[in-house]
Design a protein around this motif. Structure first.
Motif, PDB file in Angstrom:
ATOM      1  N   PHE A 184       0.826  -1.204   0.000  1.00 25.09           N
ATOM      2  CA  PHE A 184       0.000   0.000   0.000  1.00 25.09           C
ATOM      3  C   PHE A 184       0.864   1.259   0.000  1.00 25.09           C
ATOM      4  N   ASP A 185       0.230   2.377  -0.421  1.00 27.42           N
ATOM      5  CA  ASP A 185       0.876   3.663  -0.226  1.00 27.42           C
ATOM      6  C   ASP A 185       0.619   4.106   1.210  1.00 27.42           C
ATOM      7  N   ALA A 186       1.140   5.269   1.581  1.00 27.66           N
ATOM      8  CA  ALA A 186       1.058   5.719   2.972  1.00 27.66           C
ATOM      9  C   ALA A 186      -0.384   5.871   3.436  1.00 27.66           C
ATOM     10  N   ALA A 187      -1.244   6.407   2.576  1.00 29.43           N
ATOM     11  CA  ALA A 187      -2.630   6.652   2.974  1.00 29.43           C
ATOM     12  C   ALA A 187      -3.363   5.337   3.262  1.00 29.43           C
ATOM     13  N   LYS A 188      -3.232   4.358   2.359  1.00 28.73           N
ATOM     14  CA  LYS A 188      -3.938   3.088   2.558  1.00 28.73           C
ATOM     15  C   LYS A 188      -3.337   2.291   3.705  1.00 28.73           C
ATOM     16  N   ALA A 189      -2.017   2.387   3.884  1.00 25.08           N
ATOM     17  CA  ALA A 189      -1.384   1.704   5.010  1.00 25.08           C
ATOM     18  C   ALA A 189      -1.896   2.276   6.324  1.00 25.08           C
ATOM     19  N   SER A 190      -2.085   3.592   6.360  1.00 30.82           N
ATOM     20  CA  SER A 190      -2.620   4.221   7.565  1.00 30.82           C
ATOM     21  C   SER A 190      -4.052   3.769   7.833  1.00 30.82           C
ATOM     22  N   GLU A 191      -4.850   3.617   6.778  1.00 29.64           N
ATOM     23  CA  GLU A 191      -6.216   3.120   6.947  1.00 29.64           C
ATOM     24  C   GLU A 191      -6.212   1.710   7.538  1.00 29.64           C
ATOM     25  N   MET A 192      -5.284   0.878   7.077  1.00 29.10           N
ATOM     26  CA  MET A 192      -5.204  -0.480   7.607  1.00 29.10           C
ATOM     27  C   MET A 192      -4.761  -0.461   9.064  1.00 29.10           C
ATOM     28  N   ALA A 193      -3.796   0.399   9.388  1.00 27.29           N
ATOM     29  CA  ALA A 193      -3.365   0.519  10.777  1.00 27.29           C
ATOM     30  C   ALA A 193      -4.538   0.937  11.657  1.00 27.29           C
ATOM     31  N   ARG A 194      -5.333   1.895  11.188  1.00 28.96           N
ATOM     32  CA  ARG A 194      -6.490   2.360  11.954  1.00 28.96           C
ATOM     33  C   ARG A 194      -7.497   1.217  12.163  1.00 28.96           C
ATOM     34  N   ALA A 195      -7.758   0.450  11.110  1.00 26.36           N
ATOM     35  CA  ALA A 195      -8.701  -0.666  11.218  1.00 26.36           C
ATOM     36  C   ALA A 195      -8.217  -1.703  12.230  1.00 26.36           C
ATOM     37  N   CYS A 196      -6.929  -2.007  12.202  1.00 27.37           N
ATOM     38  CA  CYS A 196      -6.377  -2.982  13.146  1.00 27.37           C
ATOM     39  C   CYS A 196      -6.475  -2.472  14.576  1.00 27.37           C
ATOM     40  N   ASN A 197      -6.119  -1.223  14.784  1.00 31.71           N
ATOM     41  CA  ASN A 197      -6.144  -0.661  16.129  1.00 31.71           C
ATOM     42  C   ASN A 197      -7.572  -0.559  16.670  1.00 31.71           C
ATOM     43  N   ASP A 198      -8.520  -0.199  15.797  1.00 31.59           N
ATOM     44  CA  ASP A 198      -9.918  -0.139  16.233  1.00 31.59           C
ATOM     45  C   ASP A 198     -10.437  -1.530  16.615  1.00 31.59           C
ATOM     46  N   PHE A 199     -10.051  -2.540  15.844  1.00 29.02           N
ATOM     47  CA  PHE A 199     -10.462  -3.913  16.148  1.00 29.02           C
ATOM     48  C   PHE A 199      -9.926  -4.331  17.514  1.00 29.02           C
ATOM     49  N   ALA A 200      -8.668  -4.016  17.782  1.00 28.57           N
ATOM     50  CA  ALA A 200      -8.071  -4.355  19.075  1.00 28.57           C
ATOM     51  C   ALA A 200      -8.776  -3.624  20.208  1.00 28.57           C
ATOM     52  N   ALA A 201      -9.112  -2.364  19.977  1.00 29.79           N
ATOM     53  CA  ALA A 201      -9.826  -1.597  21.004  1.00 29.79           C
ATOM     54  C   ALA A 201     -11.183  -2.232  21.302  1.00 29.79           C
ATOM     55  N   ASP A 202     -11.843  -2.769  20.270  1.00 26.64           N
ATOM     56  CA  ASP A 202     -13.111  -3.470  20.481  1.00 26.64           C
ATOM     57  C   ASP A 202     -12.893  -4.728  21.331  1.00 26.64           C
ATOM     58  N   MET A 203     -11.799  -5.446  21.077  1.00 25.77           N
ATOM     59  CA  MET A 203     -11.495  -6.623  21.889  1.00 25.77           C
ATOM     60  C   MET A 203     -11.305  -6.240  23.353  1.00 25.77           C
ATOM     61  N   MET A 204     -10.649  -5.121  23.589  1.00 24.65           N
ATOM     62  CA  MET A 204     -10.437  -4.662  24.960  1.00 24.65           C
ATOM     63  C   MET A 204     -11.758  -4.348  25.648  1.00 24.65           C
ATOM     64  N   ARG A 205     -12.706  -3.791  24.890  1.00 22.65           N
ATOM     65  CA  ARG A 205     -14.024  -3.491  25.468  1.00 22.65           C
ATOM     66  C   ARG A 205     -14.849  -4.760  25.663  1.00 22.65           C
ATOM     67  N   ASP A 206     -14.710  -5.705  24.714  1.00 26.79           N
ATOM     68  CA  ASP A 206     -15.484  -6.943  24.807  1.00 26.79           C
ATOM     69  C   ASP A 206     -15.018  -7.837  25.954  1.00 26.79           C
ATOM     70  N   TYR A 207     -13.727  -7.772  26.283  1.00 27.40           N
ATOM     71  CA  TYR A 207     -13.147  -8.616  27.326  1.00 27.40           C
ATOM     72  C   TYR A 207     -12.403  -7.730  28.318  1.00 27.40           C
ATOM     73  N   PRO A 208     -13.121  -7.024  29.169  1.00 25.65           N
ATOM     74  CA  PRO A 208     -12.488  -6.063  30.083  1.00 25.65           C
ATOM     75  C   PRO A 208     -11.395  -6.708  30.938  1.00 25.65           C
ATOM     76  N   GLY A 209     -10.248  -6.060  30.975  1.00 27.42           N
ATOM     77  CA  GLY A 209      -9.140  -6.522  31.793  1.00 27.42           C
ATOM     78  C   GLY A 209      -8.303  -7.622  31.188  1.00 27.42           C
ATOM     79  N   ARG A 210      -8.714  -8.160  30.038  1.00 24.75           N
ATOM     80  CA  ARG A 210      -7.989  -9.288  29.453  1.00 24.75           C
ATOM     81  C   ARG A 210      -6.957  -8.872  28.413  1.00 24.75           C
ATOM     82  N   PHE A 211      -7.118  -7.686  27.829  1.00 22.97           N
ATOM     83  CA  PHE A 211      -6.217  -7.289  26.752  1.00 22.97           C
ATOM     84  C   PHE A 211      -5.750  -5.845  26.908  1.00 22.97           C
TER      85      PHE A 211
END
Length: 365
Positions: free
Chosen positions: A118-145
């Motif tokens: 990817f170019d910088a813009a699309k790579a940043s979009e993928m980074a954002r998607a990954c980080n948002d997914f992880a943040a959802d995991m943290m909310r779904d499993y409080p204290g586990r991640f």
């Protein structure tokens, strides 16, 4: 602006594999990692005592990333990791429960990071998607991640915005970086603005290796990750050391994967060349070469064998080591290997959880 021209054919974790070796590699990887995945799910109840272990090296795979990863590897005839194919949030939590792991730090594996050409813009979009997914995991499993947020590192301004979003919006615990990006290791001056900001935030910077673009063919018949992955950690640690990065960014807490790669073995050699023969050593290594390496933190992911741990514990005290599993590539139950090394109970407790809590305060309660 970071130079991204060299990343257009990023080799990822495996590098540019020789296709003729694909079948043997597939047998090796699939067999070994299927065993690792099975171990994670079949840990004996006796090992699942209330240990409260904290795993600082746990990979995760958002659906969008997983789809791109499959296509990227299939196009290059690279064999898939069985554990990664089988990964799910529920399976991860079940494995943690069975092995007595109360919390894990999420990070994207460098296979091949978030780029996929990817170019910088699309790579940043993928980074954002990954980080948002992880943040959802943290909310779904409080204290586990917790989260070592992914950064694209292809463009300075974009990466600085990713840092702001990760810490200020997602409340990430640190960032996760690759040892290199194309042909630049982390000590390269092009990354200075990024590390200046991470230093200002007193961030935890977790570093995961991959097979560098230069070196995928240097494996003398071995699966590329076996030899080149640990060596690439040594390359990036050395680049940060000799460039003065460790000396300059004193507020960053560094955490390097796999017991620092080959650093425990190479430390004396690096010191012999630069610590004892350079008159300006205090400029880039205020505490000396060995002293600077002893300031870093190292995880135990796929590095719990007696020789590896002996070398690491000769370099650093137990207080600088965190427990890591490299799940799903390897199982959650590697702590039992540490228990067989004759370590003091206080050292086992420090490695198992206490040192991680120092780095990741959210796990204190």
């Amino acid at each position: 602006m970071l130079d991204r021209a060299s990343t257009n054919a990023h080799p990822g974790h495996f590098g540019r594999c020789a296709c003729g070796a694909t079948l043997s590699r597939r047998r090796f990887v699939t067999g070994t990692l299927a065993l690792g995945a099975a171990a994670a799910l079949s840990a004996k109840p006796a090992f699942a005592q209330a240990r409260g272990l904290i795993d600082t090296h746990h990979h995760f795979y958002p659906p969008e990333y997983q789809k791109l990863w499959l296509g990227w590897e299939e196009a290059r005839k690279i064999p898939h990791f069985a554990g990664q194919l089988a990964w799910s949030k529920q399976r991860a939590v079940e494995g943690m429960d069975q092995a007595g792991v109360r919390a894990s730090m999420l990070s994207i594996a460098s296979t091949p990071g978030v780029w996929f050409d990817f170019d910088a813009a699309k790579a940043s979009e993928m980074a954002r998607a990954c980080n948002d997914f992880a943040a959802d995991m943290m909310r779904d499993y409080p204290g586990r991640f917790g989260l070592f947020a992914t950064l694209s590192m292809l463009d300075t301004d974009t990466t600085l915005k990713e840092i702001e979003y990760a810490f200020d919006t997602l409340k990430a615990d640190g960032v996760g970086l690759q040892t290199n990006y194309g042909d630049k290791w982390l000590g390269d001056a092009v990354y200075k603005p990024v590390f200046d900001e991470l230093n200002r935030r007193k961030a935890v910077v977790y570093v995961h290796p991959l097979v560098a673009s230069c070196c995928a063919q240097l494996n003398v018949g071995a699966f590329p990750a076996v030899i080149e992955v640990p060596h690439d950690t040594t390359r990036t640690v050395t680049s940060l050391l000799l460039s003065g990065g460790f000396a300059h960014w004193r507020n960053i807490q560094w955490l390097f994967s796999h017991a620092g790669g080959t650093i425990p073995v190479m430390a004396g050699r690096i010191d012999a060349f630069y610590g004892r023969s350079k008159s300006n050593v205090q400029e880039f290594a205020p505490e000396g070469i060995i002293g600077e390496l002893r300031r870093l933190n190292y995880d135990t992911a796929n590095a719990t064998s007696a020789p590896t741990m002996a070398a690491l514990l000769k370099l650093v005290p137990a207080s600088k080591i965190t427990y890591g599993t490299d799940y799903p590539y390897f199982g959650f139950d590697q702590f039992k290997n540490l228990e067989q090394l004759g370590l003091e109970a206080s050292d086992l407790k420090a490695i198992g959880s206490e040192n991680a809590i120092k780095l990741i305060p959210r796990f204190a309660t």
